[in-house]
Design a protein around this motif. Sequence first.
Motif, short mmCIF file in Angstrom:
data_model
loop_
_atom_site.label_atom_id
_atom_site.label_comp_id
_atom_site.label_asym_id
_atom_site.label_seq_id
_atom_site.Cartn_x
_atom_site.Cartn_y
_atom_site.Cartn_z
N LEU A 1 5.14 7.19 5.32
CA LEU A 1 3.87 6.89 6.25
C LEU A 1 3.49 8.33 6.72
N LEU A 2 2.16 8.48 6.59
CA LEU A 2 1.43 9.66 6.98
C LEU A 2 1.61 9.86 8.48
N MET B 1 0.65 -1.05 0.07
CA MET B 1 0.07 -0.03 -0.01
C MET B 1 0.74 1.34 -0.20
N PRO B 2 1.87 1.40 0.82
CA PRO B 2 2.64 2.53 0.84
C PRO B 2 3.36 2.93 -0.60
N VAL B 3 3.43 3.97 -0.75
CA VAL B 3 4.04 4.69 -2.12
C VAL B 3 5.48 5.25 -1.61
N PRO C 1 -0.61 3.67 15.18
CA PRO C 1 -0.26 3.24 14.11
C PRO C 1 -0.12 4.23 12.97
N PRO C 2 0.88 4.58 12.14
CA PRO C 2 0.47 5.73 11.08
C PRO C 2 -0.15 4.99 9.80
N LEU C 3 -0.65 5.80 9.13
CA LEU C 3 -1.40 5.35 7.81
C LEU C 3 -0.19 5.45 6.72
#
Length: 180
Positions: free
Chosen positions: A7-8, A1-3, A75-77
Amino acid sequence: MPVGGRLLRLHWTPGRGGLLARVPPSCVPPLSPALRARLPPEARPIDDPHITLLRGASMAPLVGVLDAGITARLPPLPLPRFSAVLHRATRGPHPTKDPPGSALPRTTWFRAVVEQDRCHAVLAEIVAMLAAESGRPFPHPEPDRFFHLSCWNDRGGDGMRSIGDIGPGDLGAPVLQPTG
């Protein structure tokens, strides 16, 4: 999922809003000049791009119980992928954010998050941690949230004045679609 492993950063100001995942402007998919030219002149880019995880009303039961420091323990998104298509949502004037008696509709142009299910999994984990940290029941307030990134609006680009209740029904036909 992460690009690119991004982490946001989560943000919450108790009593003033919802739980947000701030998206760095450098991660917002740019519009091609052709697409930008097709936006109406009143459209402005969002000044504080974010993905709303929980609305302010959903976070209200935690005001006075948890402080803003909770975001460091959640938890970060991971930065999700966004649809290449820019969609438009239109609603009537906002009851408190627009001037009294305003009749002008609000418009927000947005990109849908591609991995809705993965964002929901992270949100469920966050809600469980909020319940544990608060020491009180905190049932999941928004299990059907539609994750999206508001990119432009007709309210001067103020991200807090974008339409917040965007849902799958707003996808409809693409408003602006990239051309090859």
